[in-house]
Design an enzyme around this catalytic site. Structure first.
Site, mmCIF file in Angstrom:
data_model
loop_
_atom_site.group_PDB
_atom_site.id
_atom_site.type_symbol
_atom_site.label_atom_id
_atom_site.label_comp_id
_atom_site.label_asym_id
_atom_site.label_seq_id
_atom_site.Cartn_x
_atom_site.Cartn_y
_atom_site.Cartn_z
ATOM 1 N N ARG A 199 0.847 -1.181 0.000
ATOM 2 C CA ARG A 199 0.000 0.000 0.000
ATOM 3 C C ARG A 199 0.893 1.245 0.000
ATOM 4 O O ARG A 199 2.070 1.187 0.361
ATOM 5 C CB ARG A 199 -0.911 0.023 1.232
ATOM 6 C CG ARG A 199 -1.810 -1.206 1.376
ATOM 7 C CD ARG A 199 -2.569 -1.170 2.689
ATOM 8 N NE ARG A 199 -3.461 -2.316 2.840
ATOM 9 C CZ ARG A 199 -3.099 -3.472 3.386
ATOM 10 N NH1 ARG A 199 -1.860 -3.642 3.831
ATOM 11 N NH2 ARG A 199 -3.972 -4.461 3.500
ATOM 12 N N LYS A 224 -1.611 -2.111 7.668
ATOM 13 C CA LYS A 224 -3.014 -1.801 7.962
ATOM 14 C C LYS A 224 -3.546 -2.686 9.073
ATOM 15 O O LYS A 224 -4.364 -2.265 9.894
ATOM 16 C CB LYS A 224 -3.846 -1.973 6.688
ATOM 17 C CG LYS A 224 -5.319 -1.613 6.844
ATOM 18 C CD LYS A 224 -6.038 -1.765 5.525
ATOM 19 C CE LYS A 224 -7.525 -1.412 5.667
ATOM 20 N NZ LYS A 224 -8.244 -1.551 4.365
ATOM 21 N N HIS A 287 -4.233 2.792 -5.702
ATOM 22 C CA HIS A 287 -4.484 1.514 -5.029
ATOM 23 C C HIS A 287 -4.719 0.388 -6.029
ATOM 24 O O HIS A 287 -4.561 -0.788 -5.685
ATOM 25 C CB HIS A 287 -5.683 1.635 -4.091
ATOM 26 C CG HIS A 287 -5.759 0.543 -3.067
ATOM 27 N ND1 HIS A 287 -4.891 0.443 -2.001
ATOM 28 C CD2 HIS A 287 -6.595 -0.514 -2.947
ATOM 29 C CE1 HIS A 287 -5.185 -0.613 -1.278
ATOM 30 N NE2 HIS A 287 -6.219 -1.221 -1.827
ATOM 31 N N ARG A 290 -1.953 -2.111 -6.439
ATOM 32 C CA ARG A 290 -1.925 -3.255 -5.512
ATOM 33 C C ARG A 290 -2.734 -4.412 -6.096
ATOM 34 O O ARG A 290 -2.314 -5.573 -6.016
ATOM 35 C CB ARG A 290 -2.470 -2.831 -4.150
ATOM 36 C CG ARG A 290 -2.560 -3.935 -3.099
ATOM 37 C CD ARG A 290 -2.818 -3.307 -1.730
ATOM 38 N NE ARG A 290 -3.293 -4.261 -0.746
ATOM 39 C CZ ARG A 290 -2.524 -5.056 -0.021
ATOM 40 N NH1 ARG A 290 -1.216 -5.050 -0.193
ATOM 41 N NH2 ARG A 290 -3.042 -5.878 0.869
ATOM 42 N N HIS A 313 -2.866 -10.210 3.498
ATOM 43 C CA HIS A 313 -4.281 -10.527 3.724
ATOM 44 C C HIS A 313 -4.400 -11.720 4.671
ATOM 45 O O HIS A 313 -3.732 -12.731 4.493
ATOM 46 C CB HIS A 313 -4.986 -10.864 2.409
ATOM 47 C CG HIS A 313 -5.217 -9.666 1.545
ATOM 48 N ND1 HIS A 313 -4.418 -9.366 0.468
ATOM 49 C CD2 HIS A 313 -6.149 -8.694 1.609
ATOM 50 C CE1 HIS A 313 -4.855 -8.261 -0.098
ATOM 51 N NE2 HIS A 313 -5.897 -7.827 0.567
ATOM 52 N N TYR A 322 -8.997 -8.803 -4.309
ATOM 53 C CA TYR A 322 -7.881 -8.070 -4.901
ATOM 54 C C TYR A 322 -7.299 -8.802 -6.099
ATOM 55 O O TYR A 322 -6.324 -8.366 -6.683
ATOM 56 C CB TYR A 322 -6.773 -7.877 -3.858
ATOM 57 C CG TYR A 322 -6.982 -6.678 -2.969
ATOM 58 C CD1 TYR A 322 -6.254 -5.516 -3.164
ATOM 59 C CD2 TYR A 322 -7.915 -6.706 -1.943
ATOM 60 C CE1 TYR A 322 -6.446 -4.410 -2.351
ATOM 61 C CE2 TYR A 322 -8.109 -5.606 -1.125
ATOM 62 C CZ TYR A 322 -7.371 -4.462 -1.334
ATOM 63 O OH TYR A 322 -7.570 -3.369 -0.531
#
Length: 338
Positions: A199, A224, A287, A290, A313, A322
């Site tokens: 990110r 995150k 983004h 990503r 993740h 994603y």
């Protein structure tokens, strides 16, 4: 106050007392329903005597929002973005309502009004933050709300996952346009986003001491999820670090000493510059790089655990959101295997 009604051959008792969530239960006999209702009424009325319900008349939604801002938001990594969301709440008329007047209907109307102005995803995040705020107020600040007023507010339908990937020539056009900008950090940041799937904030938080050239790995200290992770570097990512590495770097210094807002502004200017030749690029978000990286990892043949190690993740379902494999690429694999 208790009410009884016969429904489908059973007696349903419901008890409503101000300051408490309604309670209901069904019984086969009216006598049992009456007995249960009297018992619950007594318990709730007794607890009401121990709780100062008048505090709900003296406390407004604004009071709760500002306390949450001071005590909770200030400690979050996403403080800036959450403060903007809180600022939006404080411009609503319902912030001046006392908590005794706040109901699910208030926020249902707010939901419907917001949906005319912003996307469902934004509204879902608004409602999620409000629900969290009231949950904290009830559980940690002992505000005697009978129930969370957001608990019964329906969320909008979750928007379809974004599937934007880099089209042919877009990455080359972006990197080529970087040669004309005044800074020397935008090109490597874009390259690392595509090569690592990091990110924007993760890229900007990396220090030289987090890079291990011997093992071609990178430690991402701030994520995150709050859990640091170590990722393997592709040859392309390793080359990017090698090209910008000082002769004797300070291991505690950040690789990119630039703010997230500076990256955002330069990214938007870069897209406008490229849009003359590729108009569709105006739809590309940083983004999305990503998404592109994660999809490429799968196309390389990496397994779900391996890609999750890189992307960070924890939930495979989110990882798949994603991941945007191209049907034509999968078809080519099927034909080559046959």
């Amino acid at each position: 106050m208790a009410t009884l009604r016969n429904r489908n051959g059973k007696w349903q008792a419901q008890v409503r007392i101000k300051g408490h969530a309604p309670r209901a239960r069904s019984f086969t006999s009216k006598k049992d329903a009456q007995k249960w209702a009297r018992q619950v009424e007594g318990e709730l009325e007794a607890s009401a005597l121990r709780v100062d319900l008048s505090s709900l008349d003296r406390t407004t939604v604004r009071d709760v929002l500002e306390r949450y801002r001071r005590e909770v938001t200030v400690s979050k990594r996403g403080e800036a973005s959450e403060n903007k969301r809180l600022d939006g709440f404080t411009r609503q008329a319902w912030v001046e309502k006392p908590l005794s007047k706040v109901t699910a209907h208030v926020f249902a109307r707010y939901r419907d009004q917001r949906l005319r102005l912003v996307s469902p995803g934004t509204v879902i995040r608004d409602l999620g933050l409000l629900r969290t705020i009231f949950e904290v107020a009830m559980t940690e600040w002992d505000l005697p709300l009978g129930e969370n007023p957001l608990a019964k507010v329906r969320k909008p339908k979750t928007p379809q996952a974004r599937e934007r990937r880099l089209a042919a020539g877009e990455l080359e056009a972006l990197l080529g346009a970087c040669d004309g900008v005044r800074n020397d950090w935008l090109r490597p940041i874009i390259s690392l986003a595509v090569e690592t799937g990091m990110r924007r904030g993760e890229i900007l938080d990396v220090c030289w001491g987090d890079l291990c050239e011997e093992t071609a790995t990178l430690r991402i200290p701030v994520t995150k999820t709050g859990q640091p992770r170590r990722i393997p570097l592709t040859e392309g990512a390793a080359n990017v670090f090698q090209s910008i590495r000082p002769a004797r770097p300070d291991m505690r210094a950040k690789v990119f000493s630039v703010s997230p807002n500076a990256v955002r502004q330069c990214w938007e200017r870069l897209k406008r510059k490229v849009a003359a030749e590729l108009p569709v690029i105006t739809d590309l978000r940083f983004h999305d790089l990503r998404h592109e990286a994660v999809s490429r990892f799968f196309e390389m043949g990496l397994s779900v655990p391996e890609v999750a190690l890189i992307s960070g993740h924890r939930d495979p379902r989110m990882l798949f959101r994603y991941t945007h494999l191209r049907a034509e690429d999968v078809g080519a694999k099927l034909r080559s295997a046959a």
